[in-house]
Enzyme design. Structure first.
Site, mmCIF file in Angstrom:
data_model
loop_
_atom_site.group_PDB
_atom_site.id
_atom_site.type_symbol
_atom_site.label_atom_id
_atom_site.label_comp_id
_atom_site.label_asym_id
_atom_site.label_seq_id
_atom_site.Cartn_x
_atom_site.Cartn_y
_atom_site.Cartn_z
ATOM 1 C CG ASP A 236 -0.368 0.056 2.516
ATOM 2 O OD1 ASP A 236 0.234 1.088 2.832
ATOM 3 O OD2 ASP A 236 -0.491 -0.918 3.284
ATOM 4 C CB THR A 237 0.109 4.727 -0.999
ATOM 5 O OG1 THR A 237 -0.672 4.315 -2.123
ATOM 6 C CG2 THR A 237 0.890 5.969 -1.367
#
Length: 244
Positions: free
Chosen positions: A109-110
């Protein structure tokens, strides 16, 4: 394959960087080389390095590379895609210009940093991402609060999340203070935000998360935002893990 086809085994070992041809012949004499699960001691054995499984001292020697296999240390804030319609920074922005099209193996995830693999080998990517092969992934999680031994035991026994149970392969307390704890967590599944959700479930939300390992591959000293090729040993071990 007939006896006249293929490449001499000692030449294959030399081309793979194992040893010189003469030193490879000594390895064969000593019974340290296997082809397709059988020890080879005769000199001049011909093999097909694309199809035959070759090992030296038990370690897999991958076939000659027709594909690219990279390790990237992804920074926080970078999306795990090769392009983004919203104009955010992507994995492609971190790579030197290449003629081949690479794609990522799995995602982070970012806000998670760390190890991500990139390749142009579609079969390898599919198998690495498939839950059937249970490739272990290791994370370093900095969490809020003082993690007590009973919480570690709860994590080790497994939790039930809203999308099913999860049980880590290994949980280790690396360090802790009154307000922060650092955990190493290894698990072999890749459900979305799984580590963050696990730690939320035990009351210690993640402040910072990094993936430090996939199977035998480790970040080591790889600088954030840079990449390197998989080593021969790493690729051989990963091919074993996914039965290629």
């Amino acid at each position: 394959m007939s006896d006249e086809e293929g490449i001499r085994l000692q030449k294959v070992l030399a081309q793979a960087g194992i040893a010189s041809r003469r030193a490879s012949e000594i390895l064969i004499d000593e019974g340290r080389v296997e082809v397709n699960g059988k020890v080879v001691t005769e000199q001049g054995r011909r093999v097909d390095p694309e199809r035959d499984t070759i090992r030296v001292d038990g370690a897999r020697i991958p076939p000659p590379r027709r594909h690219r296999y990279l390790v990237l240390n992804k920074p926080r804030g970078v999306v795990s895609t090769m392009e983004d319609p919203e104009g955010r920074r992507t994995l492609a922005d971190l790579l030197p210009r290449r003629s081949e099209r690479l794609f990522h193996v799995g995602r982070l995830d970012t806000e998670t940093e760390g190890l991500i693999l990139l390749t142009n080998d579609g079969e390898f990517a599919n198998r690495m991402a498939h839950p059937r092969y249970e490739v272990p992934k290791t994370y370093l999680a900095e969490v809020a609060g003082l993690v007590e031994p009973r919480t570690l035991r709860r994590l080790e026994k497994g939790l039930r999340l809203d999308d099913g149970p999860v049980r880590p392969d290994k949980v280790k307390l690396v360090s802790r203070s009154e307000s922060r704890s650092l955990l190493s967590i290894t698990l072999h599944e890749g459900r979305n935000r799984i580590v963050r959700r696990m730690m939320d479930a035990v009351g210690h939300p993640v402040d910072r998360l990094a993936r430090t390992g996939i199977g035998p591959v480790r970040l080591g000293q790889l600088t954030i935002g840079t990449s390197r090729e998989l080593t021969r040993e790493e690729l051989g071990a990963l091919l074993d893990l996914v039965d290629m």
